[in-house]
Design an enzyme around this catalytic site. Structure first.
Site, PDB file in Angstrom:
ATOM      1  N   ASN A  32       0.831  -1.214   0.000  1.00 25.21           N
ATOM      2  CA  ASN A  32       0.000   0.000   0.000  1.00 25.21           C
ATOM      3  C   ASN A  32       0.863   1.261   0.000  1.00 25.21           C
ATOM      4  O   ASN A  32       0.331   2.369   0.087  1.00 25.21           O
ATOM      5  CB  ASN A  32      -0.979   0.009   1.184  1.00 25.21           C
ATOM      6  N   SER A 124      10.535 -11.544  14.251  1.00 26.38           N
ATOM      7  CA  SER A 124      11.604 -10.668  14.728  1.00 26.38           C
ATOM      8  C   SER A 124      12.208 -11.217  16.015  1.00 26.38           C
ATOM      9  O   SER A 124      11.524 -11.873  16.817  1.00 26.38           O
ATOM     10  CB  SER A 124      10.986  -9.302  15.015  1.00 26.38           C
ATOM     11  N   ALA A 125      13.462 -10.887  16.219  1.00 31.35           N
ATOM     12  CA  ALA A 125      14.132 -11.233  17.473  1.00 31.35           C
ATOM     13  C   ALA A 125      13.432 -10.597  18.669  1.00 31.35           C
ATOM     14  O   ALA A 125      13.624 -11.027  19.807  1.00 31.35           O
ATOM     15  CB  ALA A 125      15.582 -10.755  17.428  1.00 31.35           C
ATOM     16  N   TYR A 149       4.261  -3.247  18.796  1.00 28.35           N
ATOM     17  CA  TYR A 149       4.859  -3.818  17.566  1.00 28.35           C
ATOM     18  C   TYR A 149       5.320  -5.256  17.829  1.00 28.35           C
ATOM     19  O   TYR A 149       4.985  -6.184  17.097  1.00 28.35           O
ATOM     20  CB  TYR A 149       6.030  -2.952  17.086  1.00 28.35           C
ATOM     21  N   LYS A 153       4.040  -9.257  16.413  1.00 33.83           N
ATOM     22  CA  LYS A 153       4.858 -10.346  15.850  1.00 33.83           C
ATOM     23  C   LYS A 153       4.630 -11.634  16.639  1.00 33.83           C
ATOM     24  O   LYS A 153       4.447 -12.705  16.066  1.00 33.83           O
ATOM     25  CB  LYS A 153       6.338  -9.968  15.887  1.00 33.83           C
ATOM     26  N   TYR A 177      14.026 -12.348  12.332  1.00 30.65           N
ATOM     27  CA  TYR A 177      15.167 -11.549  11.873  1.00 30.65           C
ATOM     28  C   TYR A 177      15.845 -10.886  13.063  1.00 30.65           C
ATOM     29  O   TYR A 177      15.163 -10.381  13.966  1.00 30.65           O
ATOM     30  CB  TYR A 177      14.735 -10.397  10.968  1.00 30.65           C
ATOM     31  N   ASN A 198      14.875   5.744  13.531  1.00 30.87           N
ATOM     32  CA  ASN A 198      14.849   5.126  14.869  1.00 30.87           C
ATOM     33  C   ASN A 198      16.038   4.211  15.043  1.00 30.87           C
ATOM     34  O   ASN A 198      16.516   4.008  16.146  1.00 30.87           O
ATOM     35  CB  ASN A 198      13.606   4.231  15.018  1.00 30.87           C
ATOM     36  N   GLY A 294      13.060   0.532  27.054  1.00 31.83           N
ATOM     37  CA  GLY A 294      12.705  -0.707  26.350  1.00 31.83           C
ATOM     38  C   GLY A 294      13.888  -1.441  25.743  1.00 31.83           C
ATOM     39  O   GLY A 294      13.743  -2.571  25.285  1.00 31.83           O
TER      40      GLY A 294
HETATM   41  P1  NAD Z   1       9.375  -1.530   5.459  1.00 33.25           P
HETATM   42  O1  NAD Z   1       8.488  -0.587   6.172  1.00 33.25           O
HETATM   43  O2  NAD Z   1      10.478  -0.989   4.616  1.00 33.25           O
HETATM   44  O3  NAD Z   1       8.493  -2.532   4.560  1.00 33.25           O
HETATM   45  C1  NAD Z   1       7.182  -2.902   4.909  1.00 33.25           C
HETATM   46  C2  NAD Z   1       6.302  -2.649   3.709  1.00 33.25           C
HETATM   47  O4  NAD Z   1       4.963  -3.025   4.032  1.00 33.25           O
HETATM   48  C3  NAD Z   1       6.270  -1.185   3.265  1.00 33.25           C
HETATM   49  O5  NAD Z   1       6.570  -1.105   1.885  1.00 33.25           O
HETATM   50  C4  NAD Z   1       4.846  -0.736   3.577  1.00 33.25           C
HETATM   51  O6  NAD Z   1       4.386   0.241   2.654  1.00 33.25           O
HETATM   52  C5  NAD Z   1       4.088  -2.053   3.472  1.00 33.25           C
HETATM   53  N1  NAD Z   1       2.832  -2.117   4.243  1.00 33.25           N
HETATM   54  C6  NAD Z   1       2.627  -1.796   5.551  1.00 33.25           C
HETATM   55  N2  NAD Z   1       1.346  -2.010   5.872  1.00 33.25           N
HETATM   56  C7  NAD Z   1       0.730  -2.496   4.776  1.00 33.25           C
HETATM   57  C8  NAD Z   1      -0.593  -2.895   4.480  1.00 33.25           C
HETATM   58  N3  NAD Z   1      -1.580  -2.828   5.388  1.00 33.25           N
HETATM   59  N4  NAD Z   1      -0.891  -3.332   3.226  1.00 33.25           N
HETATM   60  C9  NAD Z   1       0.076  -3.398   2.276  1.00 33.25           C
HETATM   61  N5  NAD Z   1       1.339  -3.005   2.496  1.00 33.25           N
HETATM   62  C10 NAD Z   1       1.668  -2.572   3.725  1.00 33.25           C
HETATM   63  O7  NAD Z   1       9.981  -2.543   6.554  1.00 33.25           O
HETATM   64  P2  NAD Z   1      11.116  -3.653   6.417  1.00 33.25           P
HETATM   65  O8  NAD Z   1      12.252  -3.238   7.253  1.00 33.25           O
HETATM   66  O9  NAD Z   1      11.328  -4.008   5.001  1.00 33.25           O
HETATM   67  O10 NAD Z   1      10.401  -4.847   7.187  1.00 33.25           O
HETATM   68  C11 NAD Z   1       9.706  -5.869   6.522  1.00 33.25           C
HETATM   69  C12 NAD Z   1       9.096  -6.808   7.542  1.00 33.25           C
HETATM   70  O11 NAD Z   1      10.146  -7.333   8.379  1.00 33.25           O
HETATM   71  C13 NAD Z   1       8.110  -6.138   8.484  1.00 33.25           C
HETATM   72  O12 NAD Z   1       7.063  -7.030   8.746  1.00 33.25           O
HETATM   73  C14 NAD Z   1       8.932  -5.898   9.732  1.00 33.25           C
HETATM   74  O13 NAD Z   1       8.139  -5.829  10.873  1.00 33.25           O
HETATM   75  C15 NAD Z   1       9.835  -7.119   9.740  1.00 33.25           C
HETATM   76  N6  NAD Z   1      11.074  -6.919  10.498  1.00 33.25           N
HETATM   77  C16 NAD Z   1      11.887  -5.859  10.208  1.00 33.25           C
HETATM   78  C17 NAD Z   1      13.038  -5.634  10.953  1.00 33.25           C
HETATM   79  C18 NAD Z   1      13.914  -4.447  10.685  1.00 33.25           C
HETATM   80  O14 NAD Z   1      14.729  -4.104  11.564  1.00 33.25           O
HETATM   81  N7  NAD Z   1      13.848  -3.815   9.514  1.00 33.25           N
HETATM   82  C19 NAD Z   1      13.387  -6.532  11.995  1.00 33.25           C
HETATM   83  C20 NAD Z   1      12.553  -7.617  12.245  1.00 33.25           C
HETATM   84  C21 NAD Z   1      11.394  -7.807  11.487  1.00 33.25           C
HETATM   85  N1  UFG Z   2      21.032   3.007  19.199  1.00 37.66           N
HETATM   86  C1  UFG Z   2      21.729   4.122  19.580  1.00 37.66           C
HETATM   87  N2  UFG Z   2      21.399   5.304  18.991  1.00 37.66           N
HETATM   88  C2  UFG Z   2      20.444   5.421  18.019  1.00 37.66           C
HETATM   89  C3  UFG Z   2      19.741   4.244  17.630  1.00 37.66           C
HETATM   90  C4  UFG Z   2      20.064   3.055  18.259  1.00 37.66           C
HETATM   91  O1  UFG Z   2      22.606   4.072  20.444  1.00 37.66           O
HETATM   92  O2  UFG Z   2      20.187   6.528  17.535  1.00 37.66           O
HETATM   93  C5  UFG Z   2      21.394   1.701  19.806  1.00 37.66           C
HETATM   94  C6  UFG Z   2      20.257   1.044  20.577  1.00 37.66           C
HETATM   95  O3  UFG Z   2      20.214   1.523  21.898  1.00 37.66           O
HETATM   96  C7  UFG Z   2      20.623  -0.434  20.447  1.00 37.66           C
HETATM   97  C8  UFG Z   2      21.306  -0.526  19.087  1.00 37.66           C
HETATM   98  O4  UFG Z   2      21.728   0.802  18.776  1.00 37.66           O
HETATM   99  O5  UFG Z   2      21.574  -0.783  21.430  1.00 37.66           O
HETATM  100  C9  UFG Z   2      20.390  -1.027  17.974  1.00 37.66           C
HETATM  101  O6  UFG Z   2      19.196  -0.244  17.973  1.00 37.66           O
HETATM  102  P1  UFG Z   2      18.153  -0.304  16.756  1.00 37.66           P
HETATM  103  O7  UFG Z   2      17.074   0.674  17.054  1.00 37.66           O
HETATM  104  O8  UFG Z   2      18.870  -0.170  15.461  1.00 37.66           O
HETATM  105  O9  UFG Z   2      17.636  -1.800  16.810  1.00 37.66           O
HETATM  106  P2  UFG Z   2      16.889  -2.598  17.974  1.00 37.66           P
HETATM  107  O10 UFG Z   2      17.772  -3.764  18.308  1.00 37.66           O
HETATM  108  O11 UFG Z   2      16.463  -1.724  19.069  1.00 37.66           O
HETATM  109  O12 UFG Z   2      15.572  -3.088  17.224  1.00 37.66           O
HETATM  110  C10 UFG Z   2      15.572  -3.578  15.863  1.00 37.66           C
HETATM  111  C11 UFG Z   2      14.233  -3.253  15.220  1.00 37.66           C
HETATM  112  C12 UFG Z   2      13.142  -4.051  15.869  1.00 37.66           C
HETATM  113  C13 UFG Z   2      13.489  -5.502  15.864  1.00 37.66           C
HETATM  114  C14 UFG Z   2      14.827  -5.732  16.537  1.00 37.66           C
HETATM  115  C15 UFG Z   2      15.247  -7.174  16.498  1.00 37.66           C
HETATM  116  O13 UFG Z   2      13.946  -1.876  15.308  1.00 37.66           O
HETATM  117  O14 UFG Z   2      11.982  -3.887  15.131  1.00 37.66           O
HETATM  118  O15 UFG Z   2      15.823  -4.943  15.861  1.00 37.66           O
HETATM  119  O16 UFG Z   2      15.212  -7.643  15.210  1.00 37.66           O
HETATM  120  F1  UFG Z   2      12.561  -6.195  16.526  1.00 37.66           F
END
Ligand code: NAD
Ligand code: UFG
Length: 336
Positions: A32, A124-125, A149, A153, A177, A198, A294
């Site tokens: 979307n 996700s982890a 969030y 998951k 992941y 973030n 968190g």
């Molecule tokens: P992303 O936001 O780049 O990709 C997600 C995509 O889903 C986007 O293109 C968004 O437009 C689409 N989307 C969201 N809601 C939708 C809906 N209702 N209908 C259709 N499309 C929709 O994120 P990403 O980093 O590529 O992550 C992909 C998946 O992996 C996600 O489910 C995320 O939660 C999971 N994940 C990501 C991370 C990470 O750190 N990036 C870690 C663990 C798990």
């Molecule tokens: N961190 C900083 N400064 C920043 C951003 C992050 O010091 O500006 C630190 C965090 O405190 C953490 C590490 O960098 O120690 C990684 O932080 P991220 O935000 O990059 O990643 P997280 O491990 O917190 O979380 C990510 C995704 C989650 C997912 C998780 C495990 O955001 O969605 O990895 O896969 F669930």
């Protein structure tokens, strides 16, 4: 195989499309565009030399999904679509539950009505909470997720396991992941965050390019070697390749498969900053800030199960991860 890729325009989805097409699969994308840009799909077409059929459809839109599934016969779905910002999910829990859980329930229902019961889900982890065992194996009990969030998951994993118990035709792979970073080595596709990033790596690259003044390091008093948080960073191309391996397995076996997808190495925030500076020859000013609510101290996995059962393991190291993150940022200073 013909694969429905939900969320295919996003960060991990776009890289996975490249790997899937290179492995000879046909892909159709549903997205979307709520957190992505259709240019990523144009770039994927450029990299693969193939047009990728795209439907701008929300996974909560049953009619829209039906249209897609009537137009194509899918062997499997790789389900990336979802909202993923931890902090935003605390502010907007309803939106997260409705989008991620509501959307996935609709998707699963439409899939079963069309006889497609093979799905790979992006977990996700985060489901481990503050992990009871390091390195984390899949046997590690799930933990308390501190944000909506993470809850989505964890709940979706349970929902899919219950569905598989009730209907043995479902083949489900849950990929947990760890921390994806990096970008395709071409520099044509990469992570494109909206607003202030973030996550650590996009923040580092935006500081390096001068968009942000300095990196805040969230806490240096954790029980880790240098006091900063330790994570299992994985190159997004390695993560993408795991989906290709999981597809082979989903056809061979039936049931539920749960796999950690990480490298098995833990790096601290300062390890990442130092590696980025050394490999790329750019400066990244930083200062120590208070801990972020968190956050946990240490999170890295044992990826042996994915190697043994999926034949997958990460091949990229830290240098390639920081090199490719920077290559993407410097070639696309304003994203797509
Ligand atoms: P992303 O936001 O780049 O990709 C997600 C995509 O889903 C986007 O293109 C968004 O437009 C689409 N989307 C969201 N809601 C939708 C809906 N209702 N209908 C259709 N499309 C929709 O994120 P990403 O980093 O590529 O992550 C992909 C998946 O992996 C996600 O489910 C995320 O939660 C999971 N994940 C990501 C991370 C990470 O750190 N990036 C870690 C663990 C798990
Ligand atoms: N961190 C900083 N400064 C920043 C951003 C992050 O010091 O500006 C630190 C965090 O405190 C953490 C590490 O960098 O120690 C990684 O932080 P991220 O935000 O990059 O990643 P997280 O491990 O917190 O979380 C990510 C995704 C989650 C997912 C998780 C495990 O955001 O969605 O990895 O896969 F669930």
């Amino acid at each position: 195989m013909k694969i429905l890729v939900t969320g295919g325009a996003g960060f991990i989805g776009s890289h996975t499309l490249v790997e899937l097409n290179a492995a000879g699969h046909d892909t159709v994308v549903v997205d979307n565009l709520s957190n992505s840009n259709r240019k990523s799909l144009e770039r994927v077409a450029e990299l693969t030399g193939k047009e990728i059929p795209f439907y701008e459809v929300d996974i909560r839109d049953r009619k829209g999904l039906n249209r897609v599934m009537e137009a194509h016969h899918f062997d499997a779905c790789i389900h990336f679509a979802g909202l993923k910002a931890v902090g935003e999910s605390v502010e907007k829990p309803w939106e997260y539950y409705e989008n991620n859980i509501g959307g996935t329930l609709t998707l699963l229902d439409v899939m079963r009505h069309h006889g497609c019961k093979n799905i790979i889900f992006s977990s996700s982890a985060t489901v481990y909470g503050d992990p009871a065992i390091i390195p984390i194996t899949e046997e590690c009990p799930k933990g308390h997720c501190t944000n909506p969030y993470g809850q989505t998951k964890s709940m979706l994993e349970e929902i899919m396991m219950d569905m598989q118990k009730a209907d043995k035709e479902w083949n489900i792979v849950l990929l947990r992941y760890f921390n994806p970073i990096g970008a395709h080595p071409s520099g044509r596709i990469g992570e494109n965050p909206n607003g202030i990033p973030n996550n650590l790596m996009p923040y580092i690259t935006q500081v390096a390019i001068g968009k942000r003044k300095e990196l805040g390091v969230f806490g240096n008093d954790y029980p880790t070697p240098d006091g900063t948080g330790v994570r299992d960073y994985i190159h997004v191309c390695d993560l993408a390749a795991a989906h290709v391996c999981a597809l082979k397995a989903i056809i061979r076996q039936s049931g539920i498969g749960i796999y950690n997808i990480g490298t098995g190495h833990g790096y601290s925030v300062l390890d990442m900053v130092k590696a980025f500076i050394r490999v790329n020859g750019v400066d990244v000013p930083y200062s120590i800030k208070p801990r972020r609510a968190g956050d946990i101290a240490t999170c890295y996995c044992n990826p042996a199960k994915a190697k043994a059962e999926l034949g997958w393991e990460a091949i990229y190291g830290l240098e390639e991860m920081v090199r490719d993150s920077w290559n993407w940022q410097k070639n696309n200073p304003n994203g797509y």
